[in-house]
Scaffold this active site. Structure first.
Site, PDB file in Angstrom:
ATOM      1  N   LYS A  36       0.850  -1.198   0.000  1.00 28.64           N
ATOM      2  CA  LYS A  36       0.000   0.000   0.000  1.00 28.64           C
ATOM      3  C   LYS A  36       0.884   1.247   0.000  1.00 28.64           C
ATOM      4  O   LYS A  36       1.913   1.295   0.692  1.00 28.64           O
ATOM      5  CB  LYS A  36      -0.893  -0.034   1.244  1.00 28.64           C
ATOM      6  CG  LYS A  36      -1.865   1.130   1.380  1.00 28.64           C
ATOM      7  CD  LYS A  36      -2.714   0.950   2.642  1.00 28.64           C
ATOM      8  CE  LYS A  36      -3.753   2.047   2.804  1.00 28.64           C
ATOM      9  NZ  LYS A  36      -4.633   1.805   3.978  1.00 28.64           N
ATOM     10  N   SER A 113      -9.344   1.732   3.024  1.00 30.09           N
ATOM     11  CA  SER A 113      -8.526   2.533   2.129  1.00 30.09           C
ATOM     12  C   SER A 113      -7.457   1.714   1.403  1.00 30.09           C
ATOM     13  O   SER A 113      -6.824   2.196   0.490  1.00 30.09           O
ATOM     14  CB  SER A 113      -7.858   3.673   2.910  1.00 30.09           C
ATOM     15  OG  SER A 113      -6.981   3.164   3.899  1.00 30.09           O
ATOM     16  N   SER A 137      -9.744  -0.497   7.197  1.00 33.01           N
ATOM     17  CA  SER A 137      -9.185  -0.403   5.847  1.00 33.01           C
ATOM     18  C   SER A 137      -8.538  -1.660   5.297  1.00 33.01           C
ATOM     19  O   SER A 137      -8.135  -1.693   4.146  1.00 33.01           O
ATOM     20  CB  SER A 137      -8.178   0.747   5.782  1.00 33.01           C
ATOM     21  OG  SER A 137      -8.845   1.978   5.943  1.00 33.01           O
TER      22      SER A 137
END
Length: 431
Positions: A36, A113, A137
């Site tokens: 990420k 996210s 997330s």
């Protein structure tokens, strides 16, 4: 960079990071992973999901310990993945870089996210990926993309070299399409002995009221798991609880948030809606302390929904912050008493299938309120949680979550791996 179609729009940038040792005996040898874009990687700008952030920050001069750990474990990284701006969404839509395509349901959001990290695993572009989970997330996109997602006990995995969102809740989580890989990655990140001996759960407690929050029939969510537990461990360990009543009784500081009469509470379990309010208040306050100066100075271009939340956070005061800390302490004690050392709590990961892309904001807000009632249980207690895929219902992915007490991560990972084959057979029988 590969075309958007071939990588489902999951990647920000492609690059190869090789394992630091070539030994074949390493626990993650032969596995590929994605990162990420919230983790520092030496020589790369950590973009935090927003072009203005990337423009105003220099390249990292070191690599986050969590990334180094899996590289040292023998895995190879193939790049960085798209995320929601400033990690402030559970939706997965990014107006600047595009929304990664949900491999299970292309007309639905992938969840955020950690959107690109979940999509990269769901599309089998990598074996596992690293994400972060503050409010949900990792758990949310895992559920939406039909894969396994693990949120570890709070502070169990180092968050150094990871842009903070709200430190009271920030965790480094991971995704995998296979529970064996999920477990192997967990043992490296958590620095656990390679212990595959399963400790039998003492009880498996289904939160009846939480299951009723889901739009998916509760039998469809629980039946396979109930039958699997009965087969493997015996039905005598299965129990039910009305979690909202238990939490209301055992977490007295929640009364400060119950009295607000939040409109969200009409859609939810009042005590868990109050828990969500406490979590989101502390999250806003910590976000402001971390990033408020940057937001007010740069005035970044932010997508719809995220912009409103970020500016609301910037305006947050310190009022009731001490009460939020009391709620955290009380909830952890209450759930520790409920579960004991080897109890498991069962809840839906989210309150239904993934929402449609560009869904009406007011309808989405109801869904978000219900989702945070569920997500705040592990978030506020600091417990570990795993989201387990249960196949499709009406052609959309379904998931269930298991929670265990803080520090029981190895126990939970072993349990998921043990349950897997029996659960798979039960789900096939049901379909």
């Amino acid at each position: 960079m590969a075309s958007r179609d071939s990588d489902y729009g999951a990647f920000m940038e492609k690059f190869v990071l090789q394992p630091s040792s070539s030994a074949h005996q390493l626990p993650l040898s032969g596995l590929t992973f994605a990162i990420k874009d919230i983790f520092d990687v030496d020589g790369h700008v950590t973009g935090f999901g927003n072009p203005d952030w990337a423009r105003t920050h220099s390249a990292a001069t070191s690599t986050a310990p969590a990334v180094l750990a899996v590289l040292s474990g023998g895995a190879t990284s193939i790049g960085k993945t798209i995320m929601d701006e400033m990690a402030y969404s559970i939706n997965g839509e990014n107006k600047h870089y595009g929304t990664p395509t949900n491999p299970c349901a292309p007309d639905r959001v992938p969840g955020g996210s950690s959107s690109g990290s979940a999509v990269a695993v769901g599309a089998k572009l990598v074996d596992f990926s690293l994400g972060t989970d503050t409010g949900g997330s990792v758990r949310v996109p895992a559920s939406y993309c039909g894969i396994f997602g693990f949120r570890p006990s709070h502070s169990a995995v180092s968050t150094a070299g990871v842009i903070p969102m709200a430190q009271s809740f920030d965790t480094v989580g991971w995704f995998a399409w296979d529970p064996k890989i999920l477990n192997r990655v967990g043992r490296v990140l958590l620095q656990l002995a390679d212990d595959v001996n399963l400790v039998r759960p003492s009880q498996v407690i289904f939160a009846e009221d939480c299951l009723q929050l889901s739009s998916i029939p509760s039998d469809r969510v629980t039946q396979g798991l109930v039958k699997s537990v009965e087969k493997l461990f015996g039905g005598h360990i299965i129990e039910n609880v009305i979690l909202g009543d238990y939490v209301k009784d055992k977490v007295p500081s929640l009364q400060h948030f119950l009295s607000e009469g939040n409109k969200e509470q009409e859609y939810s379990i009042p005590s868990l809606a109050a828990l969500s309010s406490a979590m989101r208040l502390l999250q806003r306050y910590e976000f402001k302390n971390n990033h408020g100066d940057w937001v007010t100075t740069v005035k970044p271009d932010l997508g719809p929904g995220i912009s409103e939340r970020v500016w609301e956070a910037v305006r947050t005061s310190a009022q009731k912050i001490d009460v939020c800390q009391s709620v955290k302490t009380e909830l952890r004690a209450a759930l520790s008493a409920l579960l004991g050392d080897h109890g498991i709590l069962v809840i839906p990961t989210v309150p239904g299938p993934p929402p449609k892309l560009q869904m009406d904001p007011s309808a989405l807000e109801v869904f978000r309120a219900r989702a945070f009632s569920l997500l705040s249980i592990a978030g506020v207690s600091g417990f570990c949680q795993v989201s387990i895929p249960l196949g499709l219902h009406d052609n959309l992915p379904v998931a269930i979550s298991l929670l265990a007490k803080h520090g029981s991560d190895g126990f939970l990972l072993n349990l998921v791996e043990t349950l897997h084959n029996t659960l798979k057979e039960e789900l096939q029988r049901m379909s």
